[in-house]
Design an enzyme around this catalytic site. Structure first.
Site, PDB file in Angstrom:
ATOM      1  N   HIS A  76       0.813  -1.212   0.000  1.00 11.09           N
ATOM      2  CA  HIS A  76       0.000   0.000   0.000  1.00 11.09           C
ATOM      3  C   HIS A  76       0.846   1.262   0.000  1.00 11.09           C
ATOM      4  CE1 HIS A  76      -3.497  -2.567   1.705  1.00 11.09           C
ATOM      5  NE2 HIS A  76      -3.471  -2.579   0.392  1.00 11.09           N
ATOM      6  N   SER A  98      -7.077  -2.032  -0.100  1.00  6.66           N
ATOM      7  CA  SER A  98      -6.672  -1.241  -1.257  1.00  6.66           C
ATOM      8  C   SER A  98      -7.803  -0.428  -1.879  1.00  6.66           C
ATOM      9  CB  SER A  98      -6.008  -2.138  -2.305  1.00  6.66           C
ATOM     10  OG  SER A  98      -6.808  -3.258  -2.611  1.00  6.66           O
ATOM     11  N   GLU A 141     -14.410  -8.223  -6.743  1.00  5.53           N
ATOM     12  CA  GLU A 141     -14.271  -9.272  -5.737  1.00  5.53           C
ATOM     13  C   GLU A 141     -15.330 -10.329  -5.992  1.00  5.53           C
ATOM     14  OE1 GLU A 141     -13.146 -11.801  -3.181  1.00  5.53           O
ATOM     15  OE2 GLU A 141     -11.960  -9.946  -3.311  1.00  5.53           O
ATOM     16  N   ASP A 173     -14.863 -12.469 -11.050  1.00  2.45           N
ATOM     17  CA  ASP A 173     -13.531 -13.058 -10.915  1.00  2.45           C
ATOM     18  C   ASP A 173     -12.476 -12.045 -11.348  1.00  2.45           C
ATOM     19  OD1 ASP A 173     -11.585 -15.426 -10.847  1.00  2.45           O
ATOM     20  OD2 ASP A 173     -11.411 -14.739 -12.926  1.00  2.45           O
ATOM     21  N   GLY A 174     -11.418 -11.927 -10.565  1.00  5.28           N
ATOM     22  CA  GLY A 174     -10.408 -10.912 -10.841  1.00  5.28           C
ATOM     23  C   GLY A 174      -9.719 -11.072 -12.178  1.00  5.28           C
ATOM     24  N   ASP A 181      -3.812  -8.315  -7.085  1.00  6.36           N
ATOM     25  CA  ASP A 181      -3.463  -8.709  -5.721  1.00  6.36           C
ATOM     26  C   ASP A 181      -4.264  -9.953  -5.335  1.00  6.36           C
ATOM     27  OD1 ASP A 181      -2.818  -8.792  -3.035  1.00  6.36           O
ATOM     28  OD2 ASP A 181      -4.121  -7.123  -2.487  1.00  6.36           O
TER      29      ASP A 181
END
Length: 282
Positions: free
Chosen positions: A18, A102, A120, A145-146, A166
């Site tokens: 971060h 984040s 997410e 889905d990322g 991430d």
């Protein structure tokens, strides 16, 4: 490896990730034109450090807890100022109770013209994220889905911004999937900034991962790593970030910032920082 956000909120890896994210966004803010942040694996938004998961591990005490208690040189504190200000925004009264993930950190740094897409898939985390962002018109939470999001949302219409990748590293082979996804996204948006976080536990694994990334042919990849313990330690001993298309002043800033942060966070004398280029200009 299992890296659920609630258990590890505010730990040393989150602090490093971060702090670097904050510096990148600070550079994006230097131009008036709008930018977009795409957070592919955003998590729930914020974690109560007094909650059951964070209390069980207590990892935040050796991460953000240490950083806030440290006597930092003025230059280091200035580089960390956007990050620390965002932490304070979520902890009025001077007592550390919540750690913003984040998406909430990014939201604190957006200007009126900037936008955030936070993705997410896990149902409970997705619901919490949606609640966290519901009242802000600059941000949108999407239950997706990322990796699908990474393919779907680049390039953004602003043509400026960054993608934070991430993943929780809960699925087997997650590290092996990253190179192909990064290469595909980069082909669609070669001028975008990509921040790709990875844990360091097995040196052979992360070394092989770096080689596969370097072999993609993607130019301008800066590698930033912070180790908190030596190689004989069997736990999570380090954190890494690959930065594709880093802002031109970022390397100089991280050369100053990372060793100081590593000195605060390390568990033993073998801890330290590394900053180098996996690939340069073509």
């Amino acid at each position: 490896m299992n890296y659920r956000h609630a258990f590890h909120a505010g730990n040393f890896a989150e602090v490093v990730k971060h702090a670097v994210l904050a510096r990148v966004v600070a550079h994006l803010r230097e131009k008036e034109s709008a930018f977009r942040i795409i957070d592919t694996h955003a998590g729930p938004g914020a974690t109560r450090l007094t909650g059951p998961e964070a209390s069980r591990t207590g990892e935040w005490r050796q991460g953000i807890g240490r950083l806030l208690a440290a006597k930092l040189e003025p230059q280091i504190r200035a580089l960390l100022a956007p990050y620390l200000a965002a932490i304070e925004l979520h902890n009025r009264g001077g007592q550390l109770r919540r750690y913003p993930g984040s998406p909430l950190l990014a939201l604190a740094w957006l200007r009126p013209q900037d936008r955030l897409i936070a993705c997410e898939l896990e149902p409970a985390a997705a619901s919490a994220l949606a609640r966290s962002l519901a009242k802000n018109p600059r941000a949108k939470a999407i239950a997706i889905d990322g990796w699908t999001a990474l393919a779907a949302y680049v390039p953004p219409k602003e043509r400026r911004g960054l993608v934070l990748i991430d993943p929780p590293f809960e699925a087997r082979g997650e590290l092996d999937r990253i190179p192909e996804h990064l290469a595909r996204a980069h082909r669609k948006w070669p001028t975008g900034i990509y921040l790709l976080w990875y844990p360091i536990k097995d040196f052979a694994q992360t070394t092989g991962f770096a080689r596969r990334i370097a072999a993609l042919g993607v130019p301008r990849i800066l590698r930033a790593e912070v180790m908190i313990a030596g190689r004989n330690d069997k736990s999570l001993i380090g954190t890494g970030i690959l930065i594709v298309n880093p802002p031109w002043k970022l390397e100089t800033e991280l050369q100053t910032l990372l060793p100081s942060v590593a000195a605060v966070l390390r568990r033993d004398a073998q801890g330290g920082a590394r900053l180098d280029w996996l690939t340069r200009e073509k």
